[in-house]
Scaffold this active site. Structure first.
Site, PDB file in Angstrom:
ATOM      1  N   ASP A 330       0.938  -1.040  -0.133  1.00 63.37           N
ATOM      2  CA  ASP A 330      -0.254  -0.090   0.171  1.00 63.37           C
ATOM      3  C   ASP A 330       0.831   1.205  -0.038  1.00 63.37           C
ATOM      4  O   ASP A 330       2.032   1.236   0.278  1.00 63.37           O
ATOM      5  CB  ASP A 330      -0.971  -0.037   1.404  1.00 63.37           C
ATOM      6  CG  ASP A 330      -1.749   1.092   1.361  1.00 63.37           C
ATOM      7  OD1 ASP A 330      -2.313   1.509   0.372  1.00 63.37           O
ATOM      8  OD2 ASP A 330      -2.059   1.701   2.606  1.00 63.37           O
ATOM      9  N   ASP A 529      -1.586  -0.529   6.185  1.00 61.15           N
ATOM     10  CA  ASP A 529      -1.944  -0.237   7.572  1.00 61.15           C
ATOM     11  C   ASP A 529      -3.338   0.394   7.773  1.00 61.15           C
ATOM     12  O   ASP A 529      -3.647   0.482   8.854  1.00 61.15           O
ATOM     13  CB  ASP A 529      -0.835   1.072   7.690  1.00 61.15           C
ATOM     14  CG  ASP A 529      -1.551   2.401   7.163  1.00 61.15           C
ATOM     15  OD1 ASP A 529      -1.918   2.336   5.835  1.00 61.15           O
ATOM     16  OD2 ASP A 529      -1.469   3.278   7.703  1.00 61.15           O
ATOM     17  N   ASP A 533      -7.506  -1.864   3.997  1.00 63.23           N
ATOM     18  CA  ASP A 533      -6.383  -2.976   3.577  1.00 63.23           C
ATOM     19  C   ASP A 533      -6.792  -4.385   4.029  1.00 63.23           C
ATOM     20  O   ASP A 533      -6.151  -5.199   3.621  1.00 63.23           O
ATOM     21  CB  ASP A 533      -4.874  -2.288   4.047  1.00 63.23           C
ATOM     22  CG  ASP A 533      -4.450  -1.495   3.345  1.00 63.23           C
ATOM     23  OD1 ASP A 533      -4.883  -0.950   2.081  1.00 63.23           O
ATOM     24  OD2 ASP A 533      -3.525  -0.627   3.901  1.00 63.23           O
TER      25      ASP A 533
END
Length: 637
Positions: A330, A529, A533
């Protein structure tokens, strides 16, 4: 907290076991030496050998007896018991006691190694605070952390542990977060900063407003992760456990054949000669080296990771990490700091001022916990302004797009360019290296606010280190716009980028990456995080949640939790996994090779019980010591 008490009890039990084995070895060993050295007759020697045997072998014999009564006939205790009793029956007293004596030496080193591995994990248990100083009006009450509620005020004095997660409302200090993150350098804390439970307050007096009850606090979640880590076995561990279950009875059967077939069926040699070889066969075949050292190796890997601020939820994940060949990341909060600041406020209508545009946007974004929203609110409040949530009506969040509200009698939408297109608002697309928040009032575009993020200091080196480890397939997924995503990816050295993705599209993209993989045995690791996600963390072969302050959903869905915001910990985690797997396979190959050689020599009559002792206890001892090396591995910074 029952598992916490259990793990601490296990550590204390291991320490007691070490002391008990030491006592038995000293007493039994001295009597054994006396039987060998003293000039006494054979009968007294036999008595001394027998006393020594029962002192050092009592636990083994008792365990074998209890297992037999429970219907578990075949284990290492049974093999050791039958082999040494057989040695006594054929008059090999010195060797019989020696087998038990050296077996206990192996047990001693095993217990010491287990204690070291378990202690590296149980040390984390010290982060649990014993009390909280609850502020009630003008009084301070010492209570259990479990008794404190959200929004209560607590006082943390110098030297005390922060008992619950919260926001500092008064005081400044430095805090030791080593137990949480593995970082040795103290961190500075002041008013408005979030502080995590388990942090040791070094010097200042802090007043903290509690944001989470103890069961939801960082300390509680870490303890839960650590306590459950050893319960998830790797495939290798499961195989060895199953292997030992079938292996031991087969070995006993083969030993019976070795003792009876040559002298009685083939007429080759005496029963005494072949019975002695069968005893050697039993001692050599004991699977201690594998049954002990393999779980210990994985346990050591989990311990080594925990010392470096990396929580791995089970040995099975260590095994998968060794085979990672694709890393998906990410962007926000993973590659970048996730700390945003407003860099531009652009008005595109004469119906609104720059100040009013910021005010409206701050009021609307004050409902969100997203870092971008917080940065807008902070920009508005830094000059003493206060957001007014009460003016907001019909608040509606559109995931992946933005927010729609009613404010001052007008319909206002705030979000990305896709929201403008969704609502059919004519707007000027901004090519920016930051994130652009577009604002429209009653379908009329009135301006935008540009927010910029920063790349983490170690992101570039982290990507480089992953490539050095042979992981060439590194991918970035983000919901951010293409321009920002490509700019960040180029700076950190990532070639494959997918941007402007909604949460469900991230999962679809991961599925696509899985389908395109040429090496089907290689594993996919995803690191993120945020709460959005969580689905991708769950779908990947290995999900890694970044940061001790990451969302609860992300931590729950992840297989590995990194307690710092350092992307470089990913390569450290893979290094620990590879080292662990390497040591485990060294033990397997070494143990089986030595045993096979000594077994063959024993059947041919070319080895004695002493070689058998080495092939069992010696190999187990070397394997155990080898397993502890992962605990001491140095990770380059």
């Amino acid at each position: 907290m029952g598992k916490l008490i259990w793990l601490k009890a296990r550590v204390e039990t291991t320490i007691d076991n070490v002391e008990n084995i030491k006592r038995l070895l000293i007493i039994g060993g001295l009597i054994y030496l006396a039987a060998i050295i003293l000039p006494v007759n054979k009968a007294i020697k036999i008595v001394l050998f027998t006393i020594s045997y029962f002192i050092v072998g009592k636990d083994v014999l008792v365990s074998a007896y209890k297992n037999i009564r429970a219907g578990e006939f075949f284990d290492e205790n049974f093999l050791m018991g039958i082999a040494t009793i057989g040695a006594f029956l054929v008059g090999e007293y010195t060797e019989a006691v020696a087998v038990m004596l050296f077996y206990q030496v192996g047990e001693l080193f095993q217990e010491m190694a287990v204690n070291k591995s378990r202690k590296s994990i149980s040390d984390l248990m010290n982060i649990k605070p014993d009390f909280a100083n609850l502020k009630v009006e003008n009084e301070i009450k010492k209570v259990l952390p479990e008794e404190v509620n959200v929004n209560d005020l607590i006082l943390v004095k110098p030297g005390e542990k922060v008992p619950l997660d919260g926001i500092i409302i008064e005081g400044t200090s430095t805090g030791d977060t080593a137990a949480l993150t593995g970082e040795s350098l103290p961190r500075e804390f002041g008013v408005g900063d979030e502080i995590l439970s388990g942090t040791v307050n070094n010097n200042g007096l802090l007043t903290i407003k509690v944001t989470k009850v103890f069961s939801d606090s960082t300390v509680s979640k870490i303890l839960d992760l650590v306590q459950n880590a050893s319960s998830k076995k790797s495939k290798t561990e499961k195989f060895i456990t199953k292997f030992a279950r079938y292996y031991t009875p087969i070995i006993v059967g083969v030993a019976l054949l070795v003792a009876t077939v040559p002298p009685f069926v083939l007429g080759n040699g005496t029963f005494y000669e072949w019975f002695y070889r069968a005893l050697i066969f039993l001692v050599v075949s004991c699977p201690c080296a594998l049954v002990i050292s393999i779980p210990l190796g994985f346990f050591g890997g989990i311990g080594a990771a925990s010392k470096n601020g990396i929580l791995i939820k089970g040995a099975n994940y260590l095994e998968i990490l060794d085979r990672v060949d694709t890393v998906i990341m990410d962007k926000t909060g993973t590659i970048t700091k996730g700390i945003f600041r407003v860099v531009e406020i652009n008005v595109k209508s004469d119906k609104i001022s720059k100040e009013k545009l910021l005010e409206y946007t701050a009021d609307i974004e004050s409902f969100s916990n997203h870092p971008i929203a917080k940065s807008i609110v902070e920009e508005y409040e830094k000059n003493g302004n206060v957001v007014n949530k009460e003016l907001i009506k019909d608040y509606q969040e559109i995931p992946g797009y933005g927010i729609s509200v009613k404010l001052d009698g007008a319909n206002i939408i705030v979000g990305n360019n896709k929201l403008m297109e969704l609502e059919k608002v004519k707007y000027d697309f901004i090519e920016s290296i930051g994130t652009t928040i577009y604002v429209a009032i009653n379908k009329e575009y009135v301006g935008n606010i540009v927010i910029a993020d920063q790349i983490k200091e170690d992101s570039i080196d982290a990507v480089k280190e992953l490539r050095n480890q042979g992981i060439s397939n590194i991918v970035m997924l983000t919901g951010d716009n293409r321009n920002i995503a490509n700019n960040i990816a180029k700076k950190v050295g990532i070639n494959e980028v997918y941007s402007e993705l909604l949460p469900n599209e991230k999962v679809e993209k991961v599925e696509e990456i899985f389908s395109k993989k040429e090496n089907k045995s290689g594993k996919v690791l995803f690191v993120g995080d945020g709460i959005n996600d969580a689905p991708v963390l769950a779908r990947a072969d290995i999900g890694v949640a970044m940061g001790g302050v990451g969302s609860d959903a992300a931590i729950e869905a992840a297989d590995v939790v990194i307690m710092t915001d350092e992307l470089s910990k990913i390569s450290d985690t893979i290094k620990i996994a590879k080292k662990t797997k390497k040591i485990v396979w060294q033990n397997i190959i070494f143990a089986l090779s030595v045993k096979a050689i000594v077994l063959l020599l024993g059947i041919l009559g070319l080895s004695t019980m002493w070689e058998a002792v080495f092939a069992d206890v010696g190999v187990a001892l070397i394997a155990v010591l080898n397993s502890t090396r992962v605990l001491n591995m140095k990770l380059e910074k």
